[in-house]
Write an enzyme that holds these catalytic residues in place. Sequence first.
Site, PDB file in Angstrom:
ATOM      1  N   ASP A 118      25.978  43.874  42.585  1.00  0.00           N
ATOM      2  CA  ASP A 118      26.885  42.644  42.511  1.00  0.00           C
ATOM      3  C   ASP A 118      26.547  42.636  40.515  1.00  0.00           C
ATOM      4  OD1 ASP A 118      28.467  40.859  41.153  1.00  0.00           O
ATOM      5  OD2 ASP A 118      30.078  40.799  42.559  1.00  0.00           O
ATOM      6  N   ASN A 119      26.728  42.710  39.756  1.00  0.00           N
ATOM      7  CA  ASN A 119      26.205  41.784  38.471  1.00  0.00           C
ATOM      8  C   ASN A 119      26.260  39.760  38.187  1.00  0.00           C
ATOM      9  OD1 ASN A 119      28.383  42.020  37.122  1.00  0.00           O
ATOM     10  ND2 ASN A 119      27.450  43.120  35.389  1.00  0.00           N
ATOM     11  N   ASN A 163      31.204  38.017  37.327  1.00  0.00           N
ATOM     12  CA  ASN A 163      32.431  37.180  36.971  1.00  0.00           C
ATOM     13  C   ASN A 163      32.334  36.653  38.701  1.00  0.00           C
ATOM     14  OD1 ASN A 163      34.954  35.999  36.664  1.00  0.00           O
ATOM     15  ND2 ASN A 163      36.060  37.427  37.951  1.00  0.00           N
ATOM     16  N   ASP A 179      24.100  46.548  37.943  1.00  0.00           N
ATOM     17  CA  ASP A 179      24.741  46.613  37.049  1.00  0.00           C
ATOM     18  C   ASP A 179      24.791  48.274  37.107  1.00  0.00           C
ATOM     19  OD1 ASP A 179      26.692  46.946  34.562  1.00  0.00           O
ATOM     20  OD2 ASP A 179      26.154  45.526  34.154  1.00  0.00           O
ATOM     21  N   SER A 210      45.278  49.743  41.281  1.00  0.00           N
ATOM     22  CA  SER A 210      46.271  48.579  41.821  1.00  0.00           C
ATOM     23  C   SER A 210      47.746  48.970  41.089  1.00  0.00           C
ATOM     24  CB  SER A 210      45.300  47.591  40.071  1.00  0.00           C
ATOM     25  OG  SER A 210      46.622  46.735  40.084  1.00  0.00           O
ATOM     26  N   TYR A 242      43.518  47.396  31.068  1.00  0.00           N
ATOM     27  CA  TYR A 242      43.287  47.643  32.353  1.00  0.00           C
ATOM     28  C   TYR A 242      43.839  47.761  33.183  1.00  0.00           C
ATOM     29  CZ  TYR A 242      42.836  45.710  37.092  1.00  0.00           C
ATOM     30  OH  TYR A 242      42.835  45.332  38.254  1.00  0.00           O
ATOM     31  N   LYS A 285      41.869  51.822  35.320  1.00  0.00           N
ATOM     32  CA  LYS A 285      42.075  51.881  36.784  1.00  0.00           C
ATOM     33  C   LYS A 285      42.637  52.939  36.925  1.00  0.00           C
ATOM     34  CE  LYS A 285      40.338  48.523  38.816  1.00  0.00           C
ATOM     35  NZ  LYS A 285      38.857  48.715  39.643  1.00  0.00           N
ATOM     36  N   LEU A 313      49.117  33.495  38.926  1.00  0.00           N
ATOM     37  CA  LEU A 313      49.965  32.274  39.477  1.00  0.00           C
ATOM     38  C   LEU A 313      49.088  31.728  41.154  1.00  0.00           C
ATOM     39  CD1 LEU A 313      52.427  30.826  40.164  1.00  0.00           C
ATOM     40  CD2 LEU A 313      53.131  32.674  41.343  1.00  0.00           C
TER      41      LEU A 313
HETATM   42  P1  NAD Z   1      36.854  39.196  40.920  1.00  0.00           P
HETATM   43  O1  NAD Z   1      36.098  39.737  39.520  1.00  0.00           O
HETATM   44  O2  NAD Z   1      36.476  38.839  42.204  1.00  0.00           O
HETATM   45  O3  NAD Z   1      35.159  40.708  41.602  1.00  0.00           O
HETATM   46  C1  NAD Z   1      34.827  41.726  41.583  1.00  0.00           C
HETATM   47  C2  NAD Z   1      33.254  41.889  41.311  1.00  0.00           C
HETATM   48  O4  NAD Z   1      32.541  42.832  40.614  1.00  0.00           O
HETATM   49  C3  NAD Z   1      32.814  40.200  40.573  1.00  0.00           C
HETATM   50  O5  NAD Z   1      32.068  39.680  41.285  1.00  0.00           O
HETATM   51  C4  NAD Z   1      32.081  40.913  39.222  1.00  0.00           C
HETATM   52  O6  NAD Z   1      31.026  39.742  39.405  1.00  0.00           O
HETATM   53  C5  NAD Z   1      31.304  41.944  40.247  1.00  0.00           C
HETATM   54  N1  NAD Z   1      31.172  42.797  38.399  1.00  0.00           N
HETATM   55  C6  NAD Z   1      31.688  43.117  37.431  1.00  0.00           C
HETATM   56  N2  NAD Z   1      31.138  44.296  36.968  1.00  0.00           N
HETATM   57  C7  NAD Z   1      30.783  44.897  37.296  1.00  0.00           C
HETATM   58  C8  NAD Z   1      29.361  45.700  37.201  1.00  0.00           C
HETATM   59  N3  NAD Z   1      28.938  46.535  35.745  1.00  0.00           N
HETATM   60  N4  NAD Z   1      28.465  45.384  37.579  1.00  0.00           N
HETATM   61  C9  NAD Z   1      28.149  45.137  39.087  1.00  0.00           C
HETATM   62  N5  NAD Z   1      29.221  44.472  39.449  1.00  0.00           N
HETATM   63  C10 NAD Z   1      30.096  43.637  38.491  1.00  0.00           C
HETATM   64  O7  NAD Z   1      37.764  40.350  41.643  1.00  0.00           O
HETATM   65  P2  NAD Z   1      38.351  40.647  43.289  1.00  0.00           P
HETATM   66  O8  NAD Z   1      39.554  40.126  42.996  1.00  0.00           O
HETATM   67  O9  NAD Z   1      37.424  40.491  44.159  1.00  0.00           O
HETATM   68  O10 NAD Z   1      39.145  42.024  42.356  1.00  0.00           O
HETATM   69  C11 NAD Z   1      37.912  43.227  43.009  1.00  0.00           C
HETATM   70  C12 NAD Z   1      38.065  44.907  42.663  1.00  0.00           C
HETATM   71  O11 NAD Z   1      39.942  44.830  43.088  1.00  0.00           O
HETATM   72  C13 NAD Z   1      38.711  45.153  41.345  1.00  0.00           C
HETATM   73  O12 NAD Z   1      38.266  46.696  40.833  1.00  0.00           O
HETATM   74  C14 NAD Z   1      39.980  44.680  40.945  1.00  0.00           C
HETATM   75  O13 NAD Z   1      40.458  45.050  39.237  1.00  0.00           O
HETATM   76  C15 NAD Z   1      40.782  45.649  41.537  1.00  0.00           C
HETATM   77  N6  NAD Z   1      42.018  44.407  41.866  1.00  0.00           N
HETATM   78  C16 NAD Z   1      42.538  42.943  41.855  1.00  0.00           C
HETATM   79  C17 NAD Z   1      43.707  43.307  41.688  1.00  0.00           C
HETATM   80  C18 NAD Z   1      43.512  41.745  42.082  1.00  0.00           C
HETATM   81  O14 NAD Z   1      44.374  40.694  42.054  1.00  0.00           O
HETATM   82  N7  NAD Z   1      42.963  40.447  42.139  1.00  0.00           N
HETATM   83  C19 NAD Z   1      44.678  43.591  42.323  1.00  0.00           C
HETATM   84  C20 NAD Z   1      44.417  44.899  41.936  1.00  0.00           C
HETATM   85  C21 NAD Z   1      42.948  45.546  42.084  1.00  0.00           C
HETATM   86  N1  UFG Z   2      53.389  33.713  36.600  1.00  0.00           N
HETATM   87  C1  UFG Z   2      54.433  31.720  36.062  1.00  0.00           C
HETATM   88  N2  UFG Z   2      52.902  30.904  36.265  1.00  0.00           N
HETATM   89  C2  UFG Z   2      51.696  31.131  35.322  1.00  0.00           C
HETATM   90  C3  UFG Z   2      51.147  33.190  36.037  1.00  0.00           C
HETATM   91  C4  UFG Z   2      52.119  32.790  36.440  1.00  0.00           C
HETATM   92  O1  UFG Z   2      54.905  31.983  35.875  1.00  0.00           O
HETATM   93  O2  UFG Z   2      51.150  30.190  35.063  1.00  0.00           O
HETATM   94  C5  UFG Z   2      54.268  34.587  36.951  1.00  0.00           C
HETATM   95  C6  UFG Z   2      54.342  35.618  36.957  1.00  0.00           C
HETATM   96  O3  UFG Z   2      54.649  36.026  35.284  1.00  0.00           O
HETATM   97  C7  UFG Z   2      54.379  36.741  37.177  1.00  0.00           C
HETATM   98  C8  UFG Z   2      53.802  35.759  38.756  1.00  0.00           C
HETATM   99  O4  UFG Z   2      53.630  34.956  38.626  1.00  0.00           O
HETATM  100  O5  UFG Z   2      56.143  36.604  38.001  1.00  0.00           O
HETATM  101  C9  UFG Z   2      52.664  36.320  39.396  1.00  0.00           C
HETATM  102  O6  UFG Z   2      52.205  36.744  37.862  1.00  0.00           O
HETATM  103  P1  UFG Z   2      50.134  37.207  38.140  1.00  0.00           P
HETATM  104  O7  UFG Z   2      49.885  36.490  36.831  1.00  0.00           O
HETATM  105  O8  UFG Z   2      49.833  36.321  39.189  1.00  0.00           O
HETATM  106  O9  UFG Z   2      50.026  38.383  38.794  1.00  0.00           O
HETATM  107  P2  UFG Z   2      50.736  40.295  37.383  1.00  0.00           P
HETATM  108  O10 UFG Z   2      51.601  40.751  39.246  1.00  0.00           O
HETATM  109  O11 UFG Z   2      51.142  39.488  36.534  1.00  0.00           O
HETATM  110  O12 UFG Z   2      49.360  41.278  38.379  1.00  0.00           O
HETATM  111  C10 UFG Z   2      48.086  40.640  38.921  1.00  0.00           C
HETATM  112  C11 UFG Z   2      47.198  40.822  38.359  1.00  0.00           C
HETATM  113  C12 UFG Z   2      46.883  41.973  38.196  1.00  0.00           C
HETATM  114  C13 UFG Z   2      47.505  43.165  39.459  1.00  0.00           C
HETATM  115  C14 UFG Z   2      48.903  43.119  39.553  1.00  0.00           C
HETATM  116  C15 UFG Z   2      48.766  43.995  40.660  1.00  0.00           C
HETATM  117  O13 UFG Z   2      47.044  39.787  37.232  1.00  0.00           O
HETATM  118  O14 UFG Z   2      45.516  42.516  37.472  1.00  0.00           O
HETATM  119  O15 UFG Z   2      48.860  41.477  39.764  1.00  0.00           O
HETATM  120  O16 UFG Z   2      50.336  43.375  41.058  1.00  0.00           O
HETATM  121  F1  UFG Z   2      47.230  44.903  38.308  1.00  0.00           F
END
Ligand code: NAD
Ligand code: UFG
Length: 336
Positions: free
Chosen positions: A30-31, A34, A57, A123, A147, A151, A198
């Site tokens: 991890d870098n 985040n 990275d 995603s 984004y 993906k 949310l």
């Molecule tokens: P997160 O940001 O908590 O974890 C991602 C990790 O990757 C972080 O620790 C960050 O420091 C590291 N990272 C980012 N860029 C990097 C790089 N260039 N080199 C090395 N490390 C790097 O996010 P998460 O929620 O744990 O998500 C993990 C994966 O799942 C991501 O690819 C995200 O796009 C995908 N995903 C997440 C969600 C969600 O809602 N959380 C939904 C669908 C897909």
């Molecule tokens: N919402 C609110 N208030 C807030 C935040 C969100 O009402 O402050 C609502 C949104 O409008 C939506 C629901 O809550 O109806 C969920 O919103 P999120 O932002 O939690 O999630 P999204 O479905 O928009 O997107 C998330 C991640 C994306 C991922 C996707 C996969 O942010 O990266 O889920 O389904 F790709």
Amino acid sequence: MILLTGGAGYIGLHTAAVLVEAGHEVVLFDNFSNSKPAGLKRLEAIIGRAVPCVEGDVRSRQDLDGLFDQYPIGAVVHFAGLKAVGESQAQPLRYYDNNVSGSLALLGAMQRAEVRRIVFSSSATIYGNADSNPIPETAALRPANVYGRSKLMVEDILRDLHAAAPGWSIALLRYFNPVGAHPGGLIGEDPNDIPNNLMPFVTQVAVGRRPELQVFGGDYPTPDGTGVRDYIHVMDLAEGHRAALDWALRDPRELLTANLGTGRGSSVLELVGAFEQASGKAIPHRIVARRAGDVAACWSDPSLARERLGWTATRSLDDMCRDAWNWQRNNPQGFA
Ligand code: NAD
Ligand code: UFG
């Protein structure tokens, strides 16, 4: 040994805990763009021993080649990437660089090291505004933001790689909305700045860090007018990765694409109600305008993961709210 890129992040830490408990050896990479090293100490406390974590990275072939030379890696779970939809629209080059170039560098390093098993974090956002719900894997792919396009590009690269080099075993996991935390309350979601999503916003209101929740839109064509999503407990998601890895480690030499969701949709107001019930805290909230780019409703057809991976989500919305609250209540400032 299993490499988890982005392993110090939200889903990575939970997956590491589940994999170690299932008997896998893991190395995290991890870098910390985040995430925080403090999360690793918490992981240690959960599993009772240190897990190796290399700082580097995923865009750096030098970092990656060193990693593959140092550890006997047999498979990769590729979490590393950036995930904030709004930020991706403002900084497309940064997003394509991290998510697409990072994946290309990783695949090059895997090829050099002759590691051909990968589980990729895709995603549900790549479905965009789907024609109907529940959404099967065969639905059209038309992401509506940078984004999501990043993906989809990585999915396309992996499909092309598999067509050219069928020795690879590749699982594309399309997550719906991961929420919640490990039940012990030591690890959980810890967003920087104001949460975009949310559940972390709700937990920060509950703990007093924010005054009220804005509900984005009350006029959607849904039962209560608020947006409907398929929330999935992060522990269920972590177990989905374990199932996908077990599949990849059997060397099926296939490319498998699977939704990871519960198959159930919940509205914003339902989630707020469930959270109030689970926490005993009132969540002041107000309906405001819709957020640009949001769809009305999105939930998965999770049957393929059940059939092919033997995995199904078991935790309820109440479990998700209870565990999200347990994490936030014990860590009002997250890992800080
Ligand atoms: P997160 O940001 O908590 O974890 C991602 C990790 O990757 C972080 O620790 C960050 O420091 C590291 N990272 C980012 N860029 C990097 C790089 N260039 N080199 C090395 N490390 C790097 O996010 P998460 O929620 O744990 O998500 C993990 C994966 O799942 C991501 O690819 C995200 O796009 C995908 N995903 C997440 C969600 C969600 O809602 N959380 C939904 C669908 C897909
Ligand atoms: N919402 C609110 N208030 C807030 C935040 C969100 O009402 O402050 C609502 C949104 O409008 C939506 C629901 O809550 O109806 C969920 O919103 P999120 O932002 O939690 O999630 P999204 O479905 O928009 O997107 C998330 C991640 C994306 C991922 C996707 C996969 O942010 O990266 O889920 O389904 F790709």
